[in-house]
Design a protein around this motif. Structure first.
Motif, PDB file in Angstrom:
ATOM      1  N   GLN A 297       0.869  -1.177   0.000  1.00  0.00           N
ATOM      2  CA  GLN A 297       0.000   0.000   0.000  1.00  0.00           C
ATOM      3  C   GLN A 297       0.907   1.230   0.000  1.00  0.00           C
ATOM      4  O   GLN A 297       2.044   1.154   0.468  1.00  0.00           O
ATOM      5  CB  GLN A 297      -0.881   0.041   1.262  1.00  0.00           C
ATOM      6  CG  GLN A 297      -1.848  -1.114   1.411  1.00  0.00           C
ATOM      7  CD  GLN A 297      -3.071  -0.988   0.534  1.00  0.00           C
ATOM      8  OE1 GLN A 297      -3.343   0.056  -0.031  1.00  0.00           O
ATOM      9  NE2 GLN A 297      -3.800  -2.087   0.410  1.00  0.00           N
ATOM     10  N   PRO A 298       0.394   2.366  -0.467  1.00  0.00           N
ATOM     11  CA  PRO A 298       1.186   3.596  -0.345  1.00  0.00           C
ATOM     12  C   PRO A 298       1.051   4.160   1.066  1.00  0.00           C
ATOM     13  O   PRO A 298       0.342   3.596   1.907  1.00  0.00           O
ATOM     14  CB  PRO A 298       0.510   4.514  -1.363  1.00  0.00           C
ATOM     15  CG  PRO A 298      -0.922   4.090  -1.326  1.00  0.00           C
ATOM     16  CD  PRO A 298      -0.900   2.595  -1.072  1.00  0.00           C
TER      17      PRO A 298
ATOM     18  N   GLY B 228       0.247   2.643   4.753  1.00  0.00           N
ATOM     19  CA  GLY B 228       0.371   1.189   4.772  1.00  0.00           C
ATOM     20  C   GLY B 228       1.688   0.715   4.173  1.00  0.00           C
ATOM     21  O   GLY B 228       1.857  -0.485   3.922  1.00  0.00           O
ATOM     22  N   ASP B 229       2.629   1.628   3.991  1.00  0.00           N
ATOM     23  CA  ASP B 229       3.841   1.273   3.241  1.00  0.00           C
ATOM     24  C   ASP B 229       4.903   0.576   4.084  1.00  0.00           C
ATOM     25  O   ASP B 229       6.029   0.392   3.618  1.00  0.00           O
ATOM     26  CB  ASP B 229       4.423   2.488   2.502  1.00  0.00           C
ATOM     27  CG  ASP B 229       4.968   3.551   3.451  1.00  0.00           C
ATOM     28  OD1 ASP B 229       4.923   3.347   4.680  1.00  0.00           O
ATOM     29  OD2 ASP B 229       5.438   4.585   2.948  1.00  0.00           O
ATOM     30  N   HIS B 230       4.550   0.187   5.305  1.00  0.00           N
ATOM     31  CA  HIS B 230       5.473  -0.609   6.117  1.00  0.00           C
ATOM     32  C   HIS B 230       5.272  -2.107   5.869  1.00  0.00           C
ATOM     33  O   HIS B 230       5.990  -2.929   6.435  1.00  0.00           O
ATOM     34  CB  HIS B 230       5.298  -0.289   7.606  1.00  0.00           C
ATOM     35  CG  HIS B 230       3.897  -0.479   8.099  1.00  0.00           C
ATOM     36  ND1 HIS B 230       2.861   0.354   7.747  1.00  0.00           N
ATOM     37  CD2 HIS B 230       3.353  -1.413   8.904  1.00  0.00           C
ATOM     38  CE1 HIS B 230       1.745  -0.056   8.327  1.00  0.00           C
ATOM     39  NE2 HIS B 230       2.015  -1.140   9.029  1.00  0.00           N
TER      40      HIS B 230
ATOM     41  N   THR C  47      -5.142   4.639   2.812  1.00  0.00           N
ATOM     42  CA  THR C  47      -3.695   4.530   3.016  1.00  0.00           C
ATOM     43  C   THR C  47      -2.929   5.649   2.334  1.00  0.00           C
ATOM     44  O   THR C  47      -1.772   5.892   2.667  1.00  0.00           O
ATOM     45  CB  THR C  47      -3.160   3.176   2.499  1.00  0.00           C
ATOM     46  OG1 THR C  47      -3.574   2.983   1.151  1.00  0.00           O
ATOM     47  CG2 THR C  47      -3.654   2.028   3.357  1.00  0.00           C
ATOM     48  N   TRP C  48      -3.534   6.336   1.374  1.00  0.00           N
ATOM     49  CA  TRP C  48      -2.785   7.394   0.688  1.00  0.00           C
ATOM     50  C   TRP C  48      -2.272   8.418   1.684  1.00  0.00           C
ATOM     51  O   TRP C  48      -2.931   8.728   2.686  1.00  0.00           O
ATOM     52  CB  TRP C  48      -3.674   8.081  -0.352  1.00  0.00           C
ATOM     53  CG  TRP C  48      -3.992   7.198  -1.517  1.00  0.00           C
ATOM     54  CD1 TRP C  48      -3.103   6.459  -2.250  1.00  0.00           C
ATOM     55  CD2 TRP C  48      -5.279   6.929  -2.067  1.00  0.00           C
ATOM     56  NE1 TRP C  48      -3.767   5.761  -3.228  1.00  0.00           N
ATOM     57  CE2 TRP C  48      -5.105   6.029  -3.147  1.00  0.00           C
ATOM     58  CE3 TRP C  48      -6.564   7.377  -1.774  1.00  0.00           C
ATOM     59  CZ2 TRP C  48      -6.161   5.569  -3.916  1.00  0.00           C
ATOM     60  CZ3 TRP C  48      -7.616   6.919  -2.545  1.00  0.00           C
ATOM     61  CH2 TRP C  48      -7.418   6.023  -3.603  1.00  0.00           C
ATOM     62  N   ALA C  49      -1.122   8.986   1.379  1.00  0.00           N
ATOM     63  CA  ALA C  49      -0.523   9.990   2.258  1.00  0.00           C
ATOM     64  C   ALA C  49      -1.513  11.134   2.474  1.00  0.00           C
ATOM     65  O   ALA C  49      -2.097  11.641   1.511  1.00  0.00           O
ATOM     66  CB  ALA C  49       0.767  10.518   1.643  1.00  0.00           C
TER      67      ALA C  49
ATOM     68  N   ALA D   5      -1.510  -3.504   9.609  1.00  0.00           N
ATOM     69  CA  ALA D   5      -1.116  -3.076   8.263  1.00  0.00           C
ATOM     70  C   ALA D   5      -1.363  -1.596   8.004  1.00  0.00           C
ATOM     71  O   ALA D   5      -0.984  -1.082   6.957  1.00  0.00           O
ATOM     72  CB  ALA D   5      -1.849  -3.919   7.217  1.00  0.00           C
ATOM     73  N   PHE D   6      -1.981  -0.896   8.967  1.00  0.00           N
ATOM     74  CA  PHE D   6      -2.355   0.510   8.757  1.00  0.00           C
ATOM     75  C   PHE D   6      -1.924   1.336   9.958  1.00  0.00           C
ATOM     76  O   PHE D   6      -2.203   0.974  11.102  1.00  0.00           O
ATOM     77  CB  PHE D   6      -3.878   0.605   8.566  1.00  0.00           C
ATOM     78  CG  PHE D   6      -4.376   2.004   8.267  1.00  0.00           C
ATOM     79  CD1 PHE D   6      -4.207   2.563   7.006  1.00  0.00           C
ATOM     80  CD2 PHE D   6      -5.038   2.745   9.244  1.00  0.00           C
ATOM     81  CE1 PHE D   6      -4.683   3.846   6.728  1.00  0.00           C
ATOM     82  CE2 PHE D   6      -5.515   4.026   8.964  1.00  0.00           C
ATOM     83  CZ  PHE D   6      -5.336   4.574   7.708  1.00  0.00           C
ATOM     84  N   ARG D   7      -1.251   2.448   9.677  1.00  0.00           N
ATOM     85  CA  ARG D   7      -0.817   3.352  10.752  1.00  0.00           C
ATOM     86  C   ARG D   7      -1.921   4.387  10.993  1.00  0.00           C
ATOM     87  O   ARG D   7      -2.009   5.392  10.292  1.00  0.00           O
ATOM     88  CB  ARG D   7       0.508   4.025  10.373  1.00  0.00           C
ATOM     89  CG  ARG D   7       1.616   3.002  10.065  1.00  0.00           C
ATOM     90  CD  ARG D   7       3.007   3.636  10.012  1.00  0.00           C
ATOM     91  NE  ARG D   7       3.174   4.622   8.979  1.00  0.00           N
ATOM     92  CZ  ARG D   7       3.491   4.364   7.701  1.00  0.00           C
ATOM     93  NH1 ARG D   7       3.650   3.103   7.291  1.00  0.00           N
ATOM     94  NH2 ARG D   7       3.641   5.346   6.845  1.00  0.00           N
TER      95      ARG D   7
ATOM     96  N   LEU E 240      -6.069  -4.251   8.399  1.00  0.00           N
ATOM     97  CA  LEU E 240      -6.822  -3.936   7.173  1.00  0.00           C
ATOM     98  C   LEU E 240      -7.606  -5.173   6.764  1.00  0.00           C
ATOM     99  O   LEU E 240      -7.033  -6.240   6.546  1.00  0.00           O
ATOM    100  CB  LEU E 240      -5.874  -3.522   6.042  1.00  0.00           C
ATOM    101  CG  LEU E 240      -5.186  -2.159   6.177  1.00  0.00           C
ATOM    102  CD1 LEU E 240      -4.175  -1.962   5.046  1.00  0.00           C
ATOM    103  CD2 LEU E 240      -6.212  -1.015   6.166  1.00  0.00           C
TER     104      LEU E 240
END
Lengths: 164, 164
Positions: free
Chosen positions: A73-74, A77-79, B32-34, B146-148, B157
Protein backbone atom coordinates in the motif's frame (compact mmCIF):
# COMPACT_ATOMS: atom_id res chain seq x y z
CA UNK A 1 22.24 -26.29 -3.10
CA UNK A 2 22.27 -23.93 -6.06
CA UNK A 3 24.98 -21.24 -6.02
CA UNK A 4 22.70 -18.28 -6.40
CA UNK A 5 23.66 -14.63 -6.40
CA UNK A 6 20.79 -12.19 -5.82
CA UNK A 7 21.33 -8.49 -6.44
CA UNK A 8 19.42 -5.31 -7.25
CA UNK A 9 18.68 -5.13 -10.96
CA UNK A 10 19.22 -2.04 -13.09
CA UNK A 11 17.86 -1.10 -16.52
CA UNK A 12 20.74 -3.01 -18.14
CA UNK A 13 19.35 -6.25 -16.69
CA UNK A 14 15.97 -6.05 -18.37
CA UNK A 15 17.00 -7.93 -21.56
CA UNK A 16 17.94 -10.92 -19.39
CA UNK A 17 14.80 -10.63 -17.24
CA UNK A 18 12.27 -10.28 -20.07
CA UNK A 19 12.53 -13.85 -21.47
CA UNK A 20 11.87 -15.22 -17.98
CA UNK A 21 9.02 -12.76 -17.37
CA UNK A 22 7.46 -13.56 -20.72
CA UNK A 23 7.56 -17.32 -20.34
CA UNK A 24 6.12 -17.21 -16.83
CA UNK A 25 3.29 -14.80 -17.70
CA UNK A 26 2.53 -16.49 -21.06
CA UNK A 27 1.76 -19.73 -19.23
CA UNK A 28 -1.25 -17.95 -17.72
CA UNK A 29 -1.37 -20.12 -14.62
CA UNK A 30 0.47 -18.10 -11.96
CA UNK A 31 0.05 -14.36 -12.66
CA UNK A 32 -3.03 -12.31 -13.47
CA UNK A 33 -1.27 -10.22 -16.10
CA UNK A 34 -2.50 -10.86 -19.64
CA UNK A 35 -0.45 -13.75 -21.09
CA UNK A 36 0.33 -11.68 -24.19
CA UNK A 37 1.53 -8.61 -22.25
CA UNK A 38 3.92 -6.75 -24.58
CA UNK A 39 7.51 -6.13 -23.54
CA UNK A 40 7.24 -2.38 -22.94
CA UNK A 41 4.28 -2.87 -20.60
CA UNK A 42 6.01 -5.75 -18.84
CA UNK A 43 9.03 -3.59 -18.19
CA UNK A 44 6.88 -0.81 -16.72
CA UNK A 45 5.11 -3.34 -14.48
CA UNK A 46 8.24 -5.13 -13.29
CA UNK A 47 10.68 -2.23 -13.01
CA UNK A 48 8.64 0.58 -11.45
CA UNK A 49 10.31 3.57 -9.79
CA UNK A 50 11.48 3.61 -6.15
CA UNK A 51 10.51 2.72 -3.49
CA UNK A 52 9.99 -0.44 -5.57
CA UNK A 53 13.12 -2.46 -6.28
CA UNK A 54 13.66 -5.22 -8.82
CA UNK A 55 16.02 -8.07 -7.97
CA UNK A 56 17.73 -10.53 -10.26
CA UNK A 57 19.00 -13.96 -9.29
CA UNK A 58 21.97 -15.34 -11.20
CA UNK A 59 23.87 -18.60 -11.45
CA UNK A 60 27.26 -18.20 -13.08
CA UNK A 61 26.22 -14.70 -14.13
CA UNK A 62 23.19 -16.00 -16.01
CA UNK A 63 19.80 -14.69 -14.92
CA UNK A 64 17.64 -17.53 -13.61
CA UNK A 65 15.02 -15.62 -11.63
CA UNK A 66 13.73 -12.22 -10.68
CA UNK A 67 11.73 -10.57 -7.91
CA UNK A 68 9.87 -7.32 -7.47
CA UNK A 69 9.74 -5.88 -3.95
CA UNK A 70 7.52 -2.88 -3.18
CA UNK A 71 5.10 -1.49 -0.62
CA UNK A 72 1.75 -3.30 -0.76
CA UNK A 73 0.00 0.00 0.00
CA UNK A 74 1.19 3.60 -0.35
CA UNK A 75 1.48 6.08 2.50
CA UNK A 76 0.00 4.84 5.76
CA UNK A 77 0.37 1.19 4.77
CA UNK A 78 3.84 1.27 3.24
CA UNK A 79 5.47 -0.61 6.12
CA UNK A 80 4.10 -3.85 4.64
CA UNK A 81 5.93 -5.20 1.59
CA UNK A 82 4.52 -6.95 -1.42
CA UNK A 83 6.67 -9.16 -3.61
CA UNK A 84 6.43 -11.13 -6.82
CA UNK A 85 8.80 -13.86 -7.95
CA UNK A 86 9.59 -15.49 -11.27
CA UNK A 87 11.94 -18.37 -12.00
CA UNK A 88 13.16 -19.48 -15.40
CA UNK A 89 10.86 -22.49 -16.11
CA UNK A 90 13.93 -24.53 -17.14
CA UNK A 91 15.22 -24.08 -13.57
CA UNK A 92 11.97 -24.94 -11.78
CA UNK A 93 12.39 -27.21 -8.78
CA UNK A 94 16.12 -26.52 -8.47
CA UNK A 95 16.01 -24.30 -5.41
CA UNK A 96 16.11 -21.00 -7.29
CA UNK A 97 12.66 -19.95 -6.08
CA UNK A 98 13.46 -20.66 -2.46
CA UNK A 99 16.85 -18.96 -2.63
CA UNK A 100 15.40 -15.91 -4.32
CA UNK A 101 12.55 -15.73 -1.83
CA UNK A 102 14.90 -15.97 1.14
CA UNK A 103 17.11 -13.22 -0.28
CA UNK A 104 14.06 -11.04 -0.89
CA UNK A 105 12.88 -11.50 2.71
CA UNK A 106 16.32 -10.37 3.90
CA UNK A 107 16.21 -7.37 1.58
CA UNK A 108 12.71 -6.45 2.75
CA UNK A 109 13.79 -6.57 6.39
CA UNK A 110 16.87 -4.50 5.56
CA UNK A 111 14.63 -1.86 3.98
CA UNK A 112 12.56 -1.62 7.14
CA UNK A 113 9.43 -3.45 6.09
CA UNK A 114 7.56 -4.99 9.02
CA UNK A 115 5.73 -7.71 7.12
CA UNK A 116 5.22 -9.16 3.65
CA UNK A 117 1.90 -9.73 1.95
CA UNK A 118 0.98 -11.51 -1.28
CA UNK A 119 -2.33 -10.43 -2.83
CA UNK A 120 -2.92 -13.06 -5.46
CA UNK A 121 -1.40 -16.51 -5.01
CA UNK A 122 -3.21 -18.85 -7.38
CA UNK A 123 -4.62 -21.60 -5.16
CA UNK A 124 -4.02 -24.20 -7.88
CA UNK A 125 -0.31 -23.33 -7.78
CA UNK A 126 0.32 -25.75 -4.96
CA UNK A 127 4.10 -25.64 -5.34
CA UNK A 128 4.13 -21.90 -4.67
CA UNK A 129 1.65 -22.19 -1.80
CA UNK A 130 3.82 -24.90 -0.24
CA UNK A 131 6.96 -22.82 -0.63
CA UNK A 132 5.37 -19.79 1.03
CA UNK A 133 4.05 -21.88 3.89
CA UNK A 134 7.49 -23.39 4.43
CA UNK A 135 8.88 -19.85 4.60
CA UNK A 136 6.44 -18.83 7.33
CA UNK A 137 3.60 -17.33 5.32
CA UNK A 138 0.01 -18.02 6.30
CA UNK A 139 -3.11 -17.85 4.19
CA UNK A 140 -5.05 -14.85 5.53
CA UNK A 141 -7.98 -15.56 3.26
CA UNK A 142 -8.97 -16.70 -0.21
CA UNK A 143 -10.94 -14.74 -2.80
CA UNK A 144 -13.17 -17.36 -4.42
CA UNK A 145 -13.20 -17.78 -8.21
CA UNK A 146 -10.97 -14.75 -8.67
CA UNK A 147 -8.59 -16.20 -11.29
CA UNK A 148 -9.36 -17.58 -14.74
CA UNK A 149 -7.02 -20.57 -14.91
CA UNK A 150 -6.19 -21.88 -18.40
CA UNK A 151 -7.13 -25.49 -17.59
CA UNK A 152 -8.98 -25.43 -14.25
CA UNK A 153 -11.51 -22.67 -14.85
CA UNK A 154 -12.24 -20.23 -12.04
CA UNK A 155 -9.95 -20.82 -9.06
CA UNK A 156 -9.32 -18.84 -5.89
CA UNK A 157 -6.57 -16.35 -5.11
CA UNK A 158 -4.95 -16.61 -1.71
CA UNK A 159 -3.85 -13.61 0.29
CA UNK A 160 -0.74 -14.67 2.24
CA UNK A 161 1.18 -12.84 4.95
CA UNK A 162 4.08 -13.12 7.36
CA UNK A 163 5.72 -10.76 9.80
CA UNK A 164 9.39 -9.87 9.19
CA UNK B 1 -34.05 9.12 2.12
CA UNK B 2 -31.55 11.39 0.43
CA UNK B 3 -32.34 12.27 -3.19
CA UNK B 4 -29.05 11.15 -4.68
CA UNK B 5 -28.07 11.13 -8.33
CA UNK B 6 -25.06 8.98 -9.18
CA UNK B 7 -23.44 9.29 -12.60
CA UNK B 8 -20.15 8.70 -14.39
CA UNK B 9 -17.77 11.60 -13.72
CA UNK B 10 -15.73 13.34 -16.43
CA UNK B 11 -12.67 15.58 -16.20
CA UNK B 12 -14.96 18.59 -15.65
CA UNK B 13 -16.12 17.08 -12.35
CA UNK B 14 -12.69 16.93 -10.73
CA UNK B 15 -12.85 20.46 -9.19
CA UNK B 16 -15.96 19.36 -7.25
CA UNK B 17 -14.49 15.97 -6.31
CA UNK B 18 -11.11 17.21 -5.10
CA UNK B 19 -12.32 19.01 -1.90
CA UNK B 20 -14.10 15.81 -0.82
CA UNK B 21 -11.11 13.65 -1.72
CA UNK B 22 -8.73 15.94 0.11
CA UNK B 23 -10.77 16.13 3.32
CA UNK B 24 -11.26 12.37 3.44
CA UNK B 25 -7.62 11.51 2.77
CA UNK B 26 -6.25 14.29 5.01
CA UNK B 27 -8.04 12.74 7.99
CA UNK B 28 -5.68 9.78 7.65
CA UNK B 29 -8.05 7.28 9.21
CA UNK B 30 -9.72 5.58 6.25
CA UNK B 31 -7.34 5.53 3.27
CA UNK B 32 -3.70 4.53 3.02
CA UNK B 33 -2.79 7.39 0.69
CA UNK B 34 -0.52 9.99 2.26
CA UNK B 35 -2.72 12.59 4.03
CA UNK B 36 -0.88 15.40 2.21
CA UNK B 37 -1.25 13.87 -1.26
CA UNK B 38 -1.09 16.80 -3.73
CA UNK B 39 -3.98 17.50 -6.07
CA UNK B 40 -2.31 16.36 -9.31
CA UNK B 41 -1.40 13.00 -7.79
CA UNK B 42 -4.88 12.64 -6.29
CA UNK B 43 -6.44 13.22 -9.67
CA UNK B 44 -4.22 10.57 -11.28
CA UNK B 45 -5.13 8.10 -8.52
CA UNK B 46 -8.87 8.75 -8.56
CA UNK B 47 -9.47 9.29 -12.28
CA UNK B 48 -7.34 6.62 -13.98
CA UNK B 49 -8.00 5.58 -17.58
CA UNK B 50 -10.53 2.93 -18.61
CA UNK B 51 -11.46 0.24 -17.69
CA UNK B 52 -11.59 2.21 -14.44
CA UNK B 53 -14.53 4.56 -14.05
CA UNK B 54 -15.05 7.38 -11.58
CA UNK B 55 -18.55 8.09 -10.29
CA UNK B 56 -19.89 11.22 -8.64
CA UNK B 57 -22.92 11.39 -6.35
CA UNK B 58 -24.88 14.63 -6.30
CA UNK B 59 -27.73 16.13 -4.30
CA UNK B 60 -29.34 19.12 -6.03
CA UNK B 61 -26.42 19.10 -8.48
CA UNK B 62 -23.87 19.50 -5.68
CA UNK B 63 -21.21 16.77 -5.39
CA UNK B 64 -21.54 14.97 -2.05
CA UNK B 65 -19.60 11.79 -2.76
CA UNK B 66 -17.50 9.92 -5.25
CA UNK B 67 -16.53 6.36 -6.09
CA UNK B 68 -13.82 4.68 -8.13
CA UNK B 69 -14.70 1.37 -9.78
CA UNK B 70 -12.00 -0.73 -11.44
CA UNK B 71 -10.73 -4.27 -11.85
CA UNK B 72 -9.00 -5.48 -8.69
CA UNK B 73 -6.52 -7.37 -10.86
CA UNK B 74 -5.55 -6.97 -14.51
CA UNK B 75 -5.94 -9.64 -17.18
CA UNK B 76 -6.96 -13.02 -15.79
CA UNK B 77 -8.47 -11.52 -12.65
CA UNK B 78 -10.32 -8.57 -14.16
CA UNK B 79 -13.76 -10.09 -13.64
CA UNK B 80 -13.56 -9.04 -9.97
CA UNK B 81 -14.12 -5.35 -9.26
CA UNK B 82 -12.47 -3.15 -6.71
CA UNK B 83 -14.10 0.04 -5.50
CA UNK B 84 -13.32 3.00 -3.27
CA UNK B 85 -15.85 5.42 -1.85
CA UNK B 86 -15.65 8.91 -0.38
CA UNK B 87 -18.42 11.01 1.14
CA UNK B 88 -18.28 14.70 1.99
CA UNK B 89 -17.63 14.61 5.76
CA UNK B 90 -20.40 17.20 6.25
CA UNK B 91 -22.83 14.63 4.81
CA UNK B 92 -21.64 11.65 6.85
CA UNK B 93 -24.43 9.51 8.26
CA UNK B 94 -27.03 10.91 5.88
CA UNK B 95 -27.34 7.91 3.60
CA UNK B 96 -24.99 9.17 0.91
CA UNK B 97 -22.47 6.37 1.44
CA UNK B 98 -25.10 3.66 1.24
CA UNK B 99 -26.76 5.20 -1.81
CA UNK B 100 -23.46 5.60 -3.59
CA UNK B 101 -22.40 2.06 -2.73
CA UNK B 102 -25.68 0.61 -3.99
CA UNK B 103 -25.38 2.53 -7.25
CA UNK B 104 -21.79 1.36 -7.66
CA UNK B 105 -22.80 -2.27 -7.15
CA UNK B 106 -25.42 -1.84 -9.89
CA UNK B 107 -22.84 -0.24 -12.18
CA UNK B 108 -20.34 -3.03 -11.48
CA UNK B 109 -22.91 -5.68 -12.34
CA UNK B 110 -23.87 -3.79 -15.49
CA UNK B 111 -20.21 -3.79 -16.56
CA UNK B 112 -20.03 -7.55 -16.20
CA UNK B 113 -18.03 -7.87 -12.99
CA UNK B 114 -18.74 -11.11 -11.14
CA UNK B 115 -17.73 -9.97 -7.65
CA UNK B 116 -16.41 -6.98 -5.73
CA UNK B 117 -13.37 -6.98 -3.46
CA UNK B 118 -12.02 -4.35 -1.07
CA UNK B 119 -8.30 -4.67 -0.29
CA UNK B 120 -7.86 -2.34 2.63
CA UNK B 121 -10.83 -1.58 4.88
CA UNK B 122 -9.44 -0.07 8.08
CA UNK B 123 -10.72 -2.32 10.85
CA UNK B 124 -11.12 0.68 13.19
CA UNK B 125 -13.55 2.21 10.68
CA UNK B 126 -16.48 0.34 12.16
CA UNK B 127 -19.07 2.41 10.35
CA UNK B 128 -17.66 1.39 6.97
CA UNK B 129 -17.27 -2.24 8.02
CA UNK B 130 -20.90 -2.26 9.20
CA UNK B 131 -22.10 -0.69 5.95
CA UNK B 132 -20.26 -3.28 3.83
CA UNK B 133 -21.59 -6.14 5.92
CA UNK B 134 -25.13 -4.80 5.57
CA UNK B 135 -24.60 -4.76 1.79
CA UNK B 136 -23.57 -8.41 1.71
CA UNK B 137 -19.78 -8.17 1.97
CA UNK B 138 -17.89 -10.62 4.12
CA UNK B 139 -14.47 -10.27 5.71
CA UNK B 140 -12.24 -12.72 3.82
CA UNK B 141 -9.32 -12.01 6.09
CA UNK B 142 -7.48 -9.30 7.99
CA UNK B 143 -3.88 -8.19 7.51
CA UNK B 144 -2.67 -7.49 11.05
CA UNK B 145 -1.06 -4.13 11.91
CA UNK B 146 -1.12 -3.08 8.26
CA UNK B 147 -2.36 0.51 8.76
CA UNK B 148 -0.82 3.35 10.75
CA UNK B 149 -3.90 4.96 12.29
CA UNK B 150 -3.48 8.57 13.49
CA UNK B 151 -4.85 7.86 16.99
CA UNK B 152 -4.99 4.07 17.38
CA UNK B 153 -1.53 3.06 16.22
CA UNK B 154 -1.15 -0.03 14.07
CA UNK B 155 -4.53 -1.50 13.15
CA UNK B 156 -5.57 -4.23 10.73
CA UNK B 157 -6.82 -3.94 7.17
CA UNK B 158 -9.78 -6.12 6.23
CA UNK B 159 -10.12 -7.72 2.83
CA UNK B 160 -13.84 -7.85 2.06
CA UNK B 161 -15.71 -9.53 -0.78
CA UNK B 162 -19.13 -10.27 -2.18
CA UNK B 163 -20.42 -11.92 -5.33
CA UNK B 164 -22.46 -9.79 -7.75
Amino acid sequence: MVDLRVRVAGPQDWPAIWPIWHRVVASGDTYTWAPDTPEAQARALWMPPAPAVTLVAEVDEVAVGTALLKPVQPGLGDHVANAGFMVDPDRAGGGVGRGLAEATLVEARRRGYRAMQFNAVVEANTRAVGLWRSLGFEIVGTIPEAFRHPTQGLVGLHIMHRAL
